[in-house]
Design an enzyme around this catalytic site. Structure first.
Site, PDB file in Angstrom:
ATOM      1  N   ASP A 181      -1.097  20.600  44.611  1.00  0.00           N
ATOM      2  CA  ASP A 181      -0.313  21.186  43.759  1.00  0.00           C
ATOM      3  C   ASP A 181      -0.952  22.326  42.887  1.00  0.00           C
ATOM      4  O   ASP A 181      -1.998  22.046  42.140  1.00  0.00           O
ATOM      5  CB  ASP A 181       0.443  20.097  43.086  1.00  0.00           C
ATOM      6  CG  ASP A 181       1.525  20.598  42.212  1.00  0.00           C
ATOM      7  OD1 ASP A 181       2.691  21.084  42.867  1.00  0.00           O
ATOM      8  OD2 ASP A 181       1.840  20.603  41.090  1.00  0.00           O
ATOM      9  N   GLU A 183      -1.161  24.937  47.438  1.00  0.00           N
ATOM     10  CA  GLU A 183       0.004  25.886  47.109  1.00  0.00           C
ATOM     11  C   GLU A 183      -0.506  26.739  46.069  1.00  0.00           C
ATOM     12  O   GLU A 183      -1.351  26.410  45.061  1.00  0.00           O
ATOM     13  CB  GLU A 183       1.124  24.785  46.266  1.00  0.00           C
ATOM     14  CG  GLU A 183       2.042  25.729  45.743  1.00  0.00           C
ATOM     15  CD  GLU A 183       2.862  25.000  44.858  1.00  0.00           C
ATOM     16  OE1 GLU A 183       4.001  25.464  44.454  1.00  0.00           O
ATOM     17  OE2 GLU A 183       2.015  24.374  43.995  1.00  0.00           O
TER      18      GLU A 183
HETATM   19  C1  NOJ Z   1       4.835  22.691  42.205  1.00  0.00           C
HETATM   20  C2  NOJ Z   1       5.742  21.711  43.037  1.00  0.00           C
HETATM   21  O1  NOJ Z   1       6.082  22.234  44.109  1.00  0.00           O
HETATM   22  C3  NOJ Z   1       6.956  21.957  42.100  1.00  0.00           C
HETATM   23  O2  NOJ Z   1       7.906  21.090  42.595  1.00  0.00           O
HETATM   24  C4  NOJ Z   1       6.459  21.087  40.914  1.00  0.00           C
HETATM   25  O3  NOJ Z   1       7.473  21.355  39.966  1.00  0.00           O
HETATM   26  C5  NOJ Z   1       5.421  22.131  39.932  1.00  0.00           C
HETATM   27  N1  NOJ Z   1       4.208  22.347  40.918  1.00  0.00           N
HETATM   28  C6  NOJ Z   1       4.582  21.361  39.019  1.00  0.00           C
HETATM   29  O4  NOJ Z   1       4.028  19.962  39.478  1.00  0.00           O
END
Ligand code: NOJ
Length: 548
Positions: free
Chosen positions: A200, A242
């Protein structure tokens, strides 16, 4: 031939809490998911990505972790999780989990201790400032839901940094103990048997935050270090990041200076995602052509993860304001469908008005373009969204399994469900569910099964090269090809509703025995490739050559 498993994977992303509830408490769990592994296996899924599974106060759908070494008790216990890994493995399905280490929950014992006293061993695990940082009103990820990126903690008497919500304090990556802890977390889950991690918020993990500097330096070497660590523990571990960053920044996440990938193995292809949305909205593939041409070449072993929808809003922030307005007008015209001024909180099925031909076209494009496809649960049956839910929860409703109460998701009373099941209307479980579609060979689900089966016969998609074929085509038509040592495929997609004819005779010398392996309908044999019909919203996957 490449044997990197992630290049040929079909990844299915799901939230345990909304997938299948085995004990009737209203919340999905590991046992429920175990009972559905055969379904996923039949669909052709080879890897499941689980959204966060850890104990959490659940203020950001689990992305606020309060214990990295355990599982959310609502889902079962660690024993159930180990059993899930075993059962998935028996079916040839790998499991990757979300690794959320940019921040913790503010309820995490580390943060609770850190704020308590300057002498806490965890004080320096978070990012503090004695004075109010001048950039505290900048860089918010959730505008409208998040006011600042720094908040004063009354107990500590200091400001702490939080790139996301204020209940998600950022960990201090500059602290070597934090780095070691992140590696330990990875080791723990690898030891249990996960195949890798969806990391993440990677650009923020590596941010060496300086109060007052909205453009703090980043330490990409931490990614090399982490890669070495996980790969030593388990050779075929995959890190899927991500990182929605500028195109020029992308390659650094894969490796430091070309060569082969030594950092992250896979990145979500946000650039292509945005262009796909623009192309679908305009019914014109130009944006996709640009994405195929502009994106930097990846180092050996680097791979894109290609997606249409995920568990967040469709992020249109990298489009120009005019382009964004176009996509909003087409796919999210009501204010209630939009989020954070940059996105759309809808599923693809509703964005495309439930048009089956348009949906097939979109997924056929996604799965045949470069990279490894990632599918969000429920999209294989065309589930819709519930705009009565807050924010991103609109697209996080329970899986619709059957005509049973609560769509077969749970036997609990509706008021006890983790979130309401969509009921009534065109997308309610009464009309859209797995059981109905399983009995119908013409259903979207049956189509997905066929499409994924066909994809598995096309190893050049995913592990080979993906290129735009630059031939004169009617407006709306995209031609691309995939090549590797095993053969060549060419794909024709018509993004608009008018039928067209394409002349691909210039590819004749690459074609040994051209034939359609998947198409929206029966077409005449491709023959000399000079007169290829393609219907409105139609598509053709044509095998040109097969080597082995
Ligand atoms: C990215 C995640 O995809 C999202 O759902 C989340 O709220 C944020 N990161 C914070 O962890």
């Amino acid at each position: 031939m490449s044997d990197r498993w992630y290049e040929k994977a079909v990844i299915y992303c799901l939230d345990v809490d909304t997938f299948a509830d085995s004990n009737g408490d209203g919340c999905g769990d590991f046992r429920g998911l175990m009972g559905r592994l055969d379904y996923l296996s039949r669909l052709g899924v080879t890897c499941i990505w689980l959204n966060p599974i850890h104990p959490t106060p659940n203020r950001d759908d689990g992305y606020d972790v309060s214990d990295f070494y355990n599982v959310d008790p609502r889902f079962g216990n660690l024993g159930d999780f180990a059993e899930l890994l075993h059962q998935a493995g028996n079916r040839g399905i790998k499991v990757i989990i979300d690794l959320v280490v940019n921040h913790t929950s503010d309820q995490h014992p580390w943060f609770q201790s850190a704020r308590e006293s300057p002498d806490s061993p965890y004080r320096d695990w978070f990012v503090w400032s004695e004075t109010a940082p001048s950039d505290r009103h900048q860089g918010m990820v959730f505008p409208g839901e998040q006011a600042t990126t720094w908040t004063k903690d009354r107990k500590a008497g200091l400001w702490y940094y939080h790139r996301f919500y204020k209940f998600q304090p950022d960990l201090n990556i500059n602290n070597p103990e934090v780095r070691e802890e992140i590696k330990k977390i990875c080791s723990f889950w690898l030891q249990l048997g996960v195949a890798g991690f969806r990391m993440d918020a990677v650009p923020f993990i590596i941010e060496q935050t300086e109060p007052g500097n909205p453009d703090s330096p980043k330490d990409l070497d931490f990614l090399s270090d982490l890669r070495q660590h996980v790969q030593w523990r388990k050779g075929d571990t995959v890190l899927l990041a991500e990182a929605n960053v500028e195109p020029a920044e992308l390659t650094k996440f894969f490796s430091d200076a070309g060569g082969s990938s030594s950092r992250i193995h896979m990145l979500f292809d946000f650039m292509l995602n945005t262009r796909l949305m623009l192309a679908l909205a305009r019914e014109n593939p130009e944006g996709i052509v640009d994405a195929l041409q502009d994106t930097p070449k990846l180092p050996d072993g680097g791979q894109w993860a290609t997606f249409l929808r995920n568990h967040d809003e469709v992020d249109l922030s990298r489009l120009t304001a005019d382009q964004r307005a176009e996509v909003f007008a087409k796919f999210g015209p009501d204010e209630n469908m939009q989020l954070y001024g940059r996105g759309i909180r809808r599923r693809l099925a509703t964005m495309l008005g439930g048009d089956r031909r348009h949906l097939e076209l979109a997924y056929s494009l996604q799965f045949s373009l470069r990279g490894t496809p990632v599918l969000r649960y429920g999209d294989e049956i065309g589930m819709g969204d519930d705009l009565a839910q807050d924010g991103r929860n609109a697209i996080r409703t329970p899986m619709q399994w059957s005509l049973l109460p609560n769509g077969g998701f749970s036997t609990a009373k509706p008021k006890d469900l983790v979130r309401p099941v969509i009921s009534g209307g065109d997308y309610g479980f009464e009309k859209v569910n797995v059981t109905l579609q399983r009995h119908d060979p013409q259903s979207l689900l049956s189509w997905f099964e066929r499409m994924i089966r066909t994809l598995k016969e096309c190893p050049e998609v995913g592990s080979g090269t993906c290129k735009h074929v630059d031939v004169p085509v009617p407006e709306g038509v995209l031609v691309h090809r995939a090549d590797d040592a095993t053969g060549t495929m060419v794909f024709v997609h018509n993004l608009c509703n008018n039928p067209g004819v394409v002349d691909l005779s210039s590819l004749a010398e690459d074609a040994e025995f051209p034939n359609d392996v998947l198409a929206d309908q029966e077409y005449a044999e491709p023959g000399a490739l000079d007169k290829l019909d393609v219907a409105g919203y139609g598509y053709r996957w044509i095998r040109l050559r097969r080597q082995l």
